[in-house]
Design a protein around this motif. Structure first.
Motif, short mmCIF file in Angstrom:
data_model
loop_
_atom_site.label_atom_id
_atom_site.label_comp_id
_atom_site.label_asym_id
_atom_site.label_seq_id
_atom_site.Cartn_x
_atom_site.Cartn_y
_atom_site.Cartn_z
N LYS A 48 54.10 82.37 108.26
CA LYS A 48 55.50 82.09 107.85
C LYS A 48 55.79 80.58 107.92
O LYS A 48 56.30 79.99 106.96
N SER A 49 55.48 79.98 109.06
CA SER A 49 55.76 78.54 109.20
C SER A 49 54.90 77.74 108.23
O SER A 49 55.36 76.74 107.67
N THR A 50 53.66 78.18 108.03
CA THR A 50 52.78 77.48 107.09
C THR A 50 53.37 77.49 105.69
O THR A 50 53.39 76.47 105.00
N PHE A 100 63.24 73.41 111.67
CA PHE A 100 61.92 73.78 112.18
C PHE A 100 62.04 74.77 113.32
O PHE A 100 63.08 74.89 113.98
N GLN A 101 60.91 75.44 113.59
CA GLN A 101 60.87 76.42 114.67
C GLN A 101 61.21 75.75 116.01
O GLN A 101 61.94 76.31 116.82
N GLU A 102 60.68 74.56 116.22
CA GLU A 102 61.07 73.76 117.39
C GLU A 102 61.99 72.68 116.85
O GLU A 102 61.53 71.79 116.13
N ALA A 172 64.61 77.67 106.84
CA ALA A 172 64.93 77.79 108.27
C ALA A 172 63.88 78.67 108.95
O ALA A 172 63.66 79.81 108.56
N ASP A 173 63.22 78.08 109.94
CA ASP A 173 62.13 78.78 110.63
C ASP A 173 62.65 79.40 111.92
O ASP A 173 62.91 78.70 112.89
N GLU A 174 62.86 80.69 111.89
CA GLU A 174 63.40 81.43 113.02
C GLU A 174 64.64 80.73 113.62
O GLU A 174 64.66 80.38 114.79
N PRO A 175 65.69 80.56 112.77
CA PRO A 175 66.85 79.78 113.21
C PRO A 175 67.61 80.42 114.34
O PRO A 175 68.38 79.74 115.02
MG LIG Z 1 56.12 80.26 112.90
#
Ligand SMILES: [Mg+2]
Ligand SMILES: Nc1ncnc2c1ncn2[C@@H]1O[C@H](COP(=O)(O)OP(=O)(O)OP(=O)(O)O)[C@@H](O)[C@H]1O
Length: 227
Positions: A48-50, A100-102, A172-175
């Motif tokens: 997903k993030s990729t 980002f996730q972080e 949005a990565d796991e917002p």
């Molecule tokens: Mg991820």
């Protein structure tokens, strides 16, 4: 497609660990118009993030084509690396808002100044920045620095930064990944309100089925990687 904003065709991405090839994404295609939303789902490690990184130019695909906001990036057509980087960085500054996730904020600036800076870089008015923090429930923390707030509060500040730039596309990565249920619901409400007010497109990676159900489209990534 009417008013297409994003088209992806045959996108593939491998990583390498020494000589070993790690296939992460294979032959992904999708299309998104303004005002539409897509949930990316899949187990941890499914890519997903990729995929989000490919869609904002922070990773380069091994194969495939991305057509985004009038720009075409086709892995079959040679493009000078510097001009490709410039086009992607212009898109990220003005039109693609990435959470980002972080959450990554400037550590030496207050939450409010982080939001103002992002608005300014995108050529947007800075006067509404406090209200974005208010709408995400962290207005009272505006003067604090990123290391003086919790992970979930930093994530909400990162969302406020993206809202303030008024992008055409939000990635949005796991917002809501580090938020409790109640706060996650409030943040999701703001996210979808912003989307319908502004008409932007939204792609979010999430493990949260309730959040995914609010999106018009859904893409499930297969878990191909052994861990
Ligand atoms: Mg991820
Ligand atoms: N730079 C890298 N080099 C090698 N492998 C990588 C790299 N980045 C990611 N990977 C691998 O690619 C796969 C997909 O990672 P990715 O971060 O996209 O997963 P994800 O679906 O976002 O997972 P999560 O739900 O845990 O955030 C994982 O197996 C990961 O270990």
């Amino acid at each position: 497609m009417k008013d297409a904003l994003l088209g992806v065709h045959g996108l593939s991405k491998n990583f390498y660990s020494g000589a070993e090839q790690i296939p992460v994404l294979s032959d992904i295609s999708l299309a998104l118009a303004r005002g539409e939303s897509l949930a990316l789902m899949g187990r941890s490690g499914s890519g997903k993030s990729t995929l989000l990184n490919l869609l904002c130019g922070l990773e380069q695909p091994d194969a495939g084509m991305i057509s985004i906001l009038g720009n075409t990036f086709d892995s079959r057509q040679a493009m000078d690396g510097r001009s490709r980087e410039r086009r992607w960085s212009d898109l990220r500054r003005q039109q693609i808002g990435v959470v980002f996730q972080e959450a990554n904020l400037m550590p030496a600036m207050s939450l409010l100044d982080n939001v103002r800076l992002r608005a300014k870089l995108a050529g947007q008015d800075e006067s509404g920045c406090t209200s974005w923090l208010d709408r995400l429930g962290i207005g009272s923390l505006a003067g604090r620095y990123p290391d003086q707030v919790s992970g979930g509060q930093r994530q909400r500040a990162a969302l406020a930064m993206v809202f303030a730039m008024k992008p055409a596309l939000i990635l949005a990565d796991e917002p809501t990944g580090s938020l409790d249920r109640l706060t996650a619901d409030e943040v999701a409400k703001e996210l979808f309100r912003l989307q319908s007010d502004s008409g932007c497109a939204l792609i979010l990676a999430t493990h949260d089925g309730e959040l995914a159900a609010r999106c018009g489209q859904r893409l499930d990534l297969a878990h191909r990687v052994s861990v």
